[in-house]
Design a protein around this motif. Sequence first.
Motif: not given
Length: 491
Positions: A126-136, A166-168
């Motif tokens: 698992v990795t800590g990708h977030t919605f901010g990474d998604q938007r970028e 990527r749970p987050l």
Amino acid sequence: MSPEAASPQLAILQFLTSLQSPARILVAISGGSDSTGLLLLLDEAVKAAPHLKISLCAATVDHALRAGSADEAHEVAALCASLGIPHTVMIWRGDKPKTGIMAAAREARYGLLATAATDFKADLIVTGHTFGDQRETLAMRGMRTEQVSTGIADAVLFDRRFWILRPLLFSARADIRAFLKEQGVPWIDDPSNEDTKYERVRMRRQLSADAGMEKDIGAAWEERLALSSRGAEWLDRHFRLHGGLLGQVMPDGLRQDRVVPDYVLARLAAVFGGQPFVPGRGQMERILTFATGSGLGRMTAGRVVFDLRRDGLYLARESRGILPLVLRPGEAGVWDGRFGAVNRSGTTIGVEAQAGHSLIPALGFNPRDVTGIQPPRVGAVNDSTMREEPPAPKDLGALDSCDEHRNEGGLGRDLPKAAWRRAIAAAPVLSAEGTPLSEQSARMVELTPYFAPFDRFLTRFDFIFANRLSAVFATAPYARLPLRSIDGKTI
């Protein structure tokens, strides 16, 4: 991993209950806020729900690209020790490229994480990708294409071995940092995250002042999954594989709704060309215009020759620009992005293209005798070499002038002679010190089809299609997701 799971705590709970259990999770932790928050959220949830039978381990990849990275890795190790979580530091050793450093670091990072997962006997990463990474990511891809992007996938299969989840992905970084502050746990700020020479950093600053760039990711995901399923059905109905080397799209397949041939031909082009990425939008427009046009002929794009005839569109790797691969005893590698090779012999061997080689196969040859390609391990699908090819549709009329030179008998029977020879020219040949291997020696070298756009990184969006393609090429299926459900739906 659901778009509705904005709260980090809720996202983690939903993730853990969706997992097949028992399970051992490797947490990729750099020490930044996102990955540190992921580790602590998982630790808290796992300890609160022992009935789930889930355990944690962790790994930090030290890319050794800046001073202080080793000290940061030790800080993470201390945090994991305080939580009772087994942890290892994986160091990216060797020379670093002067260009494309971010892509190279990503490749190295996931390779090292897979090694750590193997050592810990973990079931997933698992990795800590977030919605901010998604938007970028959505914003950056939106600048390059008019197509609707799915952004970062919530699940990726790496090297056919480990699923990276990527749970987050739909949680906000601000909420994760608020959780860490409540816990009194600090995090490490990577200075490269503020370096504007990187496109992602520039985009992040843009987005901070523009809150209107969010997209309906859930709808895009559903659309992409449906397209993967339709593409798999299209393969069954409209695609034939000859000798593992020559693809044939039946005429009816080119008359379908343009969206599906676009999706499938792009991926077939990458597979036959040995390329990790599908052709760009402009190139695909040219391919589709050619394939669906009324004129017969040939065009080359993405290292693939597209040969349009009355009985369909043939695809084969062009014979130029194929580099040899040298493998010492026990080594493995990928040749031309199209074949995985494992040298189990006691001598150094070379894998090169048939074109220009002194060994010229006769028509109707056994591909195993010449190339070392292993017999199919599972039942072949749509493989005309294993059965009689159905006749061309009656309404197509006479064959074009190129078809008068068709093969007679053997593996390439009933195929356009030029197309078959082109495919053979790009076939792998095994040798030792320039001398072709004997059949007995060749049996010690394992050659299997390799799908460059899928076998290293396969998103769950393409999983259904890629798995069907594996069946077409008679290779082993991809590893299934280690989940019982996705977004509350049983799988």
